[in-house]
Design a protein around this motif. Structure first.
Motif, PDB file in Angstrom:
ATOM      1  N   ASP A  35      51.070 108.420 -12.122  1.00  0.00           N
ATOM      2  CA  ASP A  35      51.455 109.559 -12.947  1.00  0.00           C
ATOM      3  C   ASP A  35      50.192 110.408 -13.081  1.00  0.00           C
ATOM      4  O   ASP A  35      49.237 109.998 -13.738  1.00  0.00           O
ATOM      5  CB  ASP A  35      51.944 109.085 -14.308  1.00  0.00           C
ATOM      6  CG  ASP A  35      52.276 110.226 -15.263  1.00  0.00           C
ATOM      7  OD1 ASP A  35      52.055 111.411 -14.902  1.00  0.00           O
ATOM      8  OD2 ASP A  35      52.737 109.928 -16.375  1.00  0.00           O
ATOM      9  N   VAL A  36      50.171 111.562 -12.444  1.00  0.00           N
ATOM     10  CA  VAL A  36      48.976 112.414 -12.437  1.00  0.00           C
ATOM     11  C   VAL A  36      49.107 113.585 -13.413  1.00  0.00           C
ATOM     12  O   VAL A  36      48.328 114.536 -13.348  1.00  0.00           O
ATOM     13  CB  VAL A  36      48.649 112.911 -11.011  1.00  0.00           C
ATOM     14  CG1 VAL A  36      48.255 111.761 -10.119  1.00  0.00           C
ATOM     15  CG2 VAL A  36      49.806 113.685 -10.415  1.00  0.00           C
ATOM     16  N   THR A  37      50.049 113.501 -14.337  1.00  0.00           N
ATOM     17  CA  THR A  37      50.227 114.545 -15.343  1.00  0.00           C
ATOM     18  C   THR A  37      48.916 114.752 -16.093  1.00  0.00           C
ATOM     19  O   THR A  37      48.337 113.810 -16.623  1.00  0.00           O
ATOM     20  CB  THR A  37      51.342 114.149 -16.343  1.00  0.00           C
ATOM     21  OG1 THR A  37      52.536 113.875 -15.607  1.00  0.00           O
ATOM     22  CG2 THR A  37      51.580 115.243 -17.365  1.00  0.00           C
ATOM     23  N   GLY A  38      48.444 115.993 -16.113  1.00  0.00           N
ATOM     24  CA  GLY A  38      47.215 116.315 -16.834  1.00  0.00           C
ATOM     25  C   GLY A  38      45.941 116.087 -16.055  1.00  0.00           C
ATOM     26  O   GLY A  38      44.865 116.475 -16.506  1.00  0.00           O
ATOM     27  N   TYR A  39      46.025 115.469 -14.880  1.00  0.00           N
ATOM     28  CA  TYR A  39      44.835 115.254 -14.066  1.00  0.00           C
ATOM     29  C   TYR A  39      44.538 116.561 -13.337  1.00  0.00           C
ATOM     30  O   TYR A  39      45.373 117.058 -12.595  1.00  0.00           O
ATOM     31  CB  TYR A  39      45.048 114.098 -13.077  1.00  0.00           C
ATOM     32  CG  TYR A  39      43.780 113.644 -12.413  1.00  0.00           C
ATOM     33  CD1 TYR A  39      42.897 112.812 -13.079  1.00  0.00           C
ATOM     34  CD2 TYR A  39      43.462 114.069 -11.124  1.00  0.00           C
ATOM     35  CE1 TYR A  39      41.725 112.388 -12.474  1.00  0.00           C
ATOM     36  CE2 TYR A  39      42.294 113.651 -10.523  1.00  0.00           C
ATOM     37  CZ  TYR A  39      41.429 112.820 -11.196  1.00  0.00           C
ATOM     38  OH  TYR A  39      40.264 112.427 -10.599  1.00  0.00           O
ATOM     39  N   LYS A  40      43.351 117.123 -13.529  1.00  0.00           N
ATOM     40  CA  LYS A  40      43.075 118.486 -13.086  1.00  0.00           C
ATOM     41  C   LYS A  40      42.563 118.621 -11.657  1.00  0.00           C
ATOM     42  O   LYS A  40      42.569 119.709 -11.105  1.00  0.00           O
ATOM     43  CB  LYS A  40      42.093 119.126 -14.052  1.00  0.00           C
ATOM     44  CG  LYS A  40      42.699 119.291 -15.440  1.00  0.00           C
ATOM     45  CD  LYS A  40      41.742 119.927 -16.401  1.00  0.00           C
ATOM     46  CE  LYS A  40      42.416 120.208 -17.711  1.00  0.00           C
ATOM     47  NZ  LYS A  40      42.097 119.393 -18.781  1.00  0.00           N
ATOM     48  N   LYS A  41      42.128 117.563 -11.034  1.00  0.00           N
ATOM     49  CA  LYS A  41      41.609 117.664  -9.670  1.00  0.00           C
ATOM     50  C   LYS A  41      42.752 117.478  -8.671  1.00  0.00           C
ATOM     51  O   LYS A  41      43.779 116.891  -8.990  1.00  0.00           O
ATOM     52  CB  LYS A  41      40.514 116.637  -9.456  1.00  0.00           C
ATOM     53  CG  LYS A  41      39.296 116.893 -10.346  1.00  0.00           C
ATOM     54  CD  LYS A  41      38.139 116.048  -9.938  1.00  0.00           C
ATOM     55  CE  LYS A  41      36.907 116.347 -10.760  1.00  0.00           C
ATOM     56  NZ  LYS A  41      36.214 117.547 -10.372  1.00  0.00           N
ATOM     57  N   THR A  42      42.559 117.960  -7.448  1.00  0.00           N
ATOM     58  CA  THR A  42      43.612 117.849  -6.433  1.00  0.00           C
ATOM     59  C   THR A  42      43.491 116.573  -5.608  1.00  0.00           C
ATOM     60  O   THR A  42      44.420 116.208  -4.902  1.00  0.00           O
ATOM     61  CB  THR A  42      43.598 119.060  -5.483  1.00  0.00           C
ATOM     62  OG1 THR A  42      42.321 119.131  -4.850  1.00  0.00           O
ATOM     63  CG2 THR A  42      43.886 120.346  -6.243  1.00  0.00           C
ATOM     64  N   VAL A  43      42.333 115.909  -5.682  1.00  0.00           N
ATOM     65  CA  VAL A  43      42.100 114.659  -4.957  1.00  0.00           C
ATOM     66  C   VAL A  43      41.590 113.611  -5.938  1.00  0.00           C
ATOM     67  O   VAL A  43      40.772 113.912  -6.812  1.00  0.00           O
ATOM     68  CB  VAL A  43      41.074 114.860  -3.810  1.00  0.00           C
ATOM     69  CG1 VAL A  43      40.685 113.536  -3.170  1.00  0.00           C
ATOM     70  CG2 VAL A  43      41.620 115.827  -2.763  1.00  0.00           C
ATOM     71  N   ILE A  44      42.091 112.402  -5.779  1.00  0.00           N
ATOM     72  CA  ILE A  44      41.568 111.252  -6.532  1.00  0.00           C
ATOM     73  C   ILE A  44      40.839 110.406  -5.498  1.00  0.00           C
ATOM     74  O   ILE A  44      41.451 109.928  -4.541  1.00  0.00           O
ATOM     75  CB  ILE A  44      42.693 110.442  -7.204  1.00  0.00           C
ATOM     76  CG1 ILE A  44      43.617 111.351  -8.011  1.00  0.00           C
ATOM     77  CG2 ILE A  44      42.097 109.359  -8.098  1.00  0.00           C
ATOM     78  CD1 ILE A  44      44.892 110.671  -8.466  1.00  0.00           C
ATOM     79  N   ASN A  45      39.531 110.259  -5.671  1.00  0.00           N
ATOM     80  CA  ASN A  45      38.723 109.570  -4.669  1.00  0.00           C
ATOM     81  C   ASN A  45      38.725 108.061  -4.838  1.00  0.00           C
ATOM     82  O   ASN A  45      38.889 107.536  -5.946  1.00  0.00           O
ATOM     83  CB  ASN A  45      37.287 110.083  -4.713  1.00  0.00           C
ATOM     84  CG  ASN A  45      37.200 111.526  -4.276  1.00  0.00           C
ATOM     85  OD1 ASN A  45      37.084 112.419  -5.097  1.00  0.00           O
ATOM     86  ND2 ASN A  45      37.283 111.757  -2.983  1.00  0.00           N
ATOM     87  N   ALA A  46      38.544 107.379  -3.706  1.00  0.00           N
ATOM     88  CA  ALA A  46      38.414 105.919  -3.714  1.00  0.00           C
ATOM     89  C   ALA A  46      37.336 105.529  -4.720  1.00  0.00           C
ATOM     90  O   ALA A  46      36.317 106.218  -4.856  1.00  0.00           O
ATOM     91  CB  ALA A  46      38.046 105.415  -2.327  1.00  0.00           C
TER      92      ALA A  46
END
Length: 131
Positions: A35-46
């Motif tokens: 659930d990426v609601t509210g997460y502002k970046k477009t990539v989540i890094n390893a």
């Protein structure tokens, strides 16, 4: 027939993935959709810390501070669930989550100093060790 029938390619830089995730000995079977609601970046890094809402079991990326430069506090009603194995786009948040293995915290996408002890306690099968 008019229009562009090709899908634009969107690359994700994965060059640091195998540096931060040193050993993947066990992961959450089948992975989880985050659930990426509210997460502002477009990539989540390893190497990003993954949390789980205890009431619903919903997995999410650990929230970031307002500047997006460090981890925020663990939200109430959540627990640490693991570490993201591979970099992913938030538009397709299908995550492999490490629960046993070795992570290099110095290569993690955000400083872990403030939360590292709590993460180690919650995830005792992950060895956090700098190479």
């Amino acid at each position: 027939m008019t229009g562009n029938l090709t899908n634009p390619r969107e690359d994700v830089n994965t060059s640091n993935d195998n540096i931060v995730i040193v050993d993947n000995l066990q992961s959450v079977r089948g992975g989880r959709t985050l659930d990426v609601t509210g997460y502002k970046k477009t990539v989540i890094n390893a190497g990003h810390v993954i949390i789980k809402e205890t009431s619903s079991g919903t997995h999410k990326p650990m929230p970031l501070n307002e500047e997006g430069t460090a981890y925020a506090e663990l939200p109430g009603g959540h627990e640490y669930a693991g570490i993201l194995i591979s970099s992913i786009k938030t538009s397709r948040p299908f995550a492999g989550i490490l629960v046993r293995g070795t992570v290099n915290p110095e290569a993690a996408p955000f400083p872990m100093t403030a939360i590292l002890q709590a993460v180690k306690t919650a995830l005792p099968l992950i060895d956090f060790r700098q190479d």
